[in-house]
Write an enzyme that holds these catalytic residues in place. Structure first.
Site, PDB file in Angstrom:
ATOM      1  N   SER A 122      13.971  35.045  48.682  1.00 20.65           N
ATOM      2  CA  SER A 122      14.827  34.483  49.789  1.00 20.65           C
ATOM      3  C   SER A 122      16.300  35.589  49.673  1.00 20.65           C
ATOM      4  O   SER A 122      16.192  36.742  49.559  1.00 20.65           O
ATOM      5  CB  SER A 122      15.208  33.139  49.590  1.00 20.65           C
ATOM      6  OG  SER A 122      15.792  32.759  50.707  1.00 20.65           O
ATOM      7  N   ASP A 153       6.216  31.872  56.884  1.00 19.37           N
ATOM      8  CA  ASP A 153       7.656  31.700  56.637  1.00 19.37           C
ATOM      9  C   ASP A 153       8.184  32.236  57.616  1.00 19.37           C
ATOM     10  O   ASP A 153       8.072  33.218  58.107  1.00 19.37           O
ATOM     11  CB  ASP A 153       8.149  32.386  55.358  1.00 19.37           C
ATOM     12  CG  ASP A 153       9.548  32.390  55.241  1.00 19.37           C
ATOM     13  OD1 ASP A 153      10.101  31.322  55.589  1.00 19.37           O
ATOM     14  OD2 ASP A 153      10.096  33.247  54.832  1.00 19.37           O
ATOM     15  N   HIS A 185       7.868  30.259  52.398  1.00 25.33           N
ATOM     16  CA  HIS A 185       9.227  30.931  52.100  1.00 25.33           C
ATOM     17  C   HIS A 185       9.064  31.485  50.718  1.00 25.33           C
ATOM     18  O   HIS A 185       9.513  32.465  50.405  1.00 25.33           O
ATOM     19  CB  HIS A 185      10.296  30.275  52.627  1.00 25.33           C
ATOM     20  CG  HIS A 185      11.661  31.160  52.365  1.00 25.33           C
ATOM     21  ND1 HIS A 185      11.879  32.376  52.776  1.00 25.33           N
ATOM     22  CD2 HIS A 185      12.786  30.674  51.701  1.00 25.33           C
ATOM     23  CE1 HIS A 185      13.205  32.765  52.433  1.00 25.33           C
ATOM     24  NE2 HIS A 185      13.605  31.721  51.766  1.00 25.33           N
TER      25      HIS A 185
END
Lengths: 499, 499
Positions: free
Chosen positions: B202, B420, B476
């Protein structure tokens, strides 16, 4: 699951069969010949029976189930078996729905057990030795009276009395289903006034609009009885064979299964035509071989689920030995593989439906005790000259039928589980758009439990209207993957048309 | 989760925080001021403790866990907390990995508990009153020694001794992490010879290549100790802020969340630029409002999961009342919502990590007993002038850092959970392609248990090589969704680079 080159694109829409060999065996050994002769002389006329209990489900059934045979064809030579479940809501007023599972050759019981019926396999508590059932709280019978039909002959418990009567195609089976429906309604006159919808998914998407048109036309020329047809429901339907199959490659690209490079190259070399490929177009053939390689281990009915390898072996194993003579204590009773996969669950239906007590409970006539139930009879499709059972896919596109229905007072619900690669949502949207209908409501999410269950659009043309819906995260048989969402979709559409 | 217009596009990459209010409270009431003053005078020097047991996990830990603080900055004014887990394979020879959870502001413990650490929440058996842990069989510590770092100050148990020292940005935190790593290696000289990888996902995808470059450069100018840096691992990484965020709309279109019509219109009116929109471009602004409306109820970290509404209320409720004074017998102890959603599971970590016995077991100093752990500290991002904690996203693109690493003897693994929508795989592929590397292996599936786990490509440039992999069906934080697959991916890549 082994695909040869291009097979990915050309593979048919039906789920995997339980036994390739079974129908072949039925017709190619002496026992089967005797069985056939028996059928020729057997007089099974129209029959209907109430089913009060079912093995695997404790107590009396909490819904009304009727089974029966209805003969169609000039001499009733085709005997179609049905399961009729009365609505658990208000059977008097709720719509009547005829449900056709895909294939061709998949039993209505498969749709009942795994998609929209009131009972289903209790997968967690089932074993090969002891198949358990449980109630499906999201059965479509909460909102409609549903006839689940085994069609054509050779599917489920339906059969033909002559080898020739097994030979059929889209047009002929449409006529047979229409004839079935008329006879069924004559037998069940109380349901004549209920609004009628023809429904089905996968391959049945092709014949549903044909049947609907047949009914409208029949009504118009005064064929009896007058049928209160209101419309149709099709899920991940085969509709435009070329368009639907061709959409698999752009779909795989969108879903991150193909790179931009190979997708763009394939699109260019094949000019967007992946089904009917010129064998001299070597660049296209090569690109498609690469694509096949990338996709051969993707589970087509739901791209995120595992492919089931052991199921093939297991199925063969189960049927090579007569199920009924399975040595239950033997250590080599086939076990389901450790990694869960959906096909394993399908094995249970074959074990269950082939038990003598189950067939008795379903009122399969004693004379038919030799019949073996297969969930999807693949010999209907993969027929050769030596096999008398044969289904010809003679209507390549149903779009012209949809187009003719636009002139009728008719409602349509078309839905797509959006993770299905057999009939991708993209192909379905394409043929709907080709109908050039008026857009009544543009694309918007529809909700169940305040969550996005998918997206929907609404189209119309005078008295015809079509609701399209994706089922987010759903596979080829969307209600199997998203039961709650799909029941909501159906009930809202039946009620007022707005998801 | 309510998005205002365009917020869908502009929303940040971090998972949801457990308490917006917490850092604010820490600095805006008198108790907090006293706490701050305490910290200023507190001398917590480098510390390291072995953790033998953890509340919620019966028996001694079956792996080696060390926790500790290391001070960075000129006066050690930033105290960074870490969890170090020795490899459960061969700690002497297995690589050393520094793991940074995203945010910015997400604790290393979140990555440990929910992604790649050796223990995790036992969701099924946990209650608000009694959080249970369990072993994660797919921990990346099977293959590597891993330092999970709380960074920057304000994340997890890390803190700063002065309000000013909380103010940071990508560049500064890179320097701090580099300093942390050097000090840690000086403290743990036996790991100096192990191959080192910097890893994170991320938001940390942005700083990872910056840190890696910092290490190479530090080695080159002779900064001690010489670090055996080998490369980096980033998952669903923020790398090219504009490109990554702009890819959300084409991704949503591919995933059947946007119709062709609205996608094509938006693309045309906004010219493919959905992040930095000219407010006078009313057609684009309008289209984006429509897009926002379609997507506002989609779960960004995994488009097929439900959005969690009650979690917000629950989190607030949990923190409005001091957790430690929760009346455990009270009927209004907040309960998790009936429909499973992932955020509910996150609540458990906050309950667990804020228990006094847990903080004692983790060797959080008694003087810090006032510290409250939040999984992701959102005040780091959404800072205003009145809040002293502030993180500035001052490096908008990390692509230039990747480009500089191409000249090094360096290995990179970049992976994308392909469902994601925060950092879609499409954005990641775009910036990788922009590096213009040589393609060593073209797109192909990679397998775990003979199932397609995703697709992979391999690129190189002299001594630099980059493996890209999608994780099919992953969200994600891919290892959170596909733990087995991601551990296989990591070990194969560490072993020989071929997935």
């Amino acid at each position: 699951m082994a695909y040869t080159s291009l097979q990915f694109i050309r593979s048919t829409t039906k789920p995997q069969s339980l036994s390739y060999l079974q129908q072949w065996i039925r017709f190619n050994n002496w026992g089967s010949v005797v069985f056939l002769l028996l059928l020729v002389f057997l007089e099974i006329t129209e029959s209907r029976f109430l089913v009060k209990t079912l093995p695997g489900l404790p107590g009396d059934l909490p819904f009304t189930l009727e089974t029966g045979y209805i003969g169609v064809g000039e001499y009733d030579e085709v005997q179609l078996f049905y399961y009729f479940v009365e609505s658990e809501g208000n059977p008097k007023d709720d719509p009547l729905m005829l449900w056709l599972t895909g294939g061709p050759g998949c039993s209505g019981l498969s749709g009942l057990l795994y998609e929209i019926g009131p009972f289903t396999i209790n997968y967690v508590n089932s074993t090969v030795e002891n198949v358990m059932l449980e109630i499906n709280p999201h059965s479509w019978t909460k909102a409609a009276n549903i006839i689940f039909l085994d069609q054509p002959a050779g599917s489920g418990f339906s059969y033909a009395k002559t080898p020739e009567a097994y030979i059929t195609n889209d047009t002929l089976s449409t006529v047979q289903i229409y004839q079935f429906l008329r006879k069924w309604l004559v037998d069940h006159p109380t349901f004549l006034k209920n609004p009628l919808y023809i429904a089905g998914d996968s391959y049945s998407g092709l014949v549903v609009p044909m049947i609907v048109l047949e009914i409208y036309n029949g009504n118009e020329v005064g064929e009896g009885p007058q049928i209160n047809i209101k419309g149709y429901v099709i899920g991940n339907p085969l509709a435009d064979t070329n368009g639907d199959y061709n959409s698999r490659i752009p779909f795989a690209h969108r879903m991150a299964l193909l790179s931009d490079a190979i997708y763009n190259s394939t699109k260019e070399t094949c000019h967007g035509e992946y089904l009917n490929v010129d064998p001299n177009n070597t660049r296209c053939v090569h690109d498609l071989q690469v694509v096949d390689k990338f996709l051969e281990r993707i589970c087509m009915p739901h791209i995120l689920e595992p492919v089931c390898d052991t199921s093939y072996a297991l199925k063969f194993h189960l049927f090579k030995r007569d199920l009924r003579s399975l040595d239950k204590t033997s250590a080599d009773v086939p076990q389901l593989q450790k990694q869960w996969c959906r096909d394993d669950n399908y094995v249970y239906s074959s074990i269950w439906a082939n038990r003598r007590d189950v067939q008795e409970a379903l009122h399969i006539p004693k004379e038919l005790n030799g019949i073996e139930w297969v969930r999807c009879n693949e010999t209907l499709v993969f027929s050769t000259d030596t096999e008398p059972i044969s289904y010809t896919h003679n209507v390549i596109s149903a779009v012209s039928y949809h187009r003719k229905l636009i002139d009728k007072n008719c409602r349509a619900l078309v839905y797509s589980g959006d993770h299905d690669m057999l009939i991708p949502y993209m192909g379905t949207i394409n043929w709907i758009e080709s109908l050039k209908l008026l857009v009544v409501n543009y694309w918007r999410p529809w909700f169940v439990d305040e969550q996005v269950a998918g997206y929907t659009m609404k189209y119309s043309n005078k008295n015809y209207n079509l609701t399209y819906a994706t089922v987010k995260g759903g596979g080829h048989t969307a209600p199997e993957y998203k039961p709650k969402e799909c029941l909501s979709m159906l009930t809202r559409w039946l009620d007022n048309g707005n998801l």
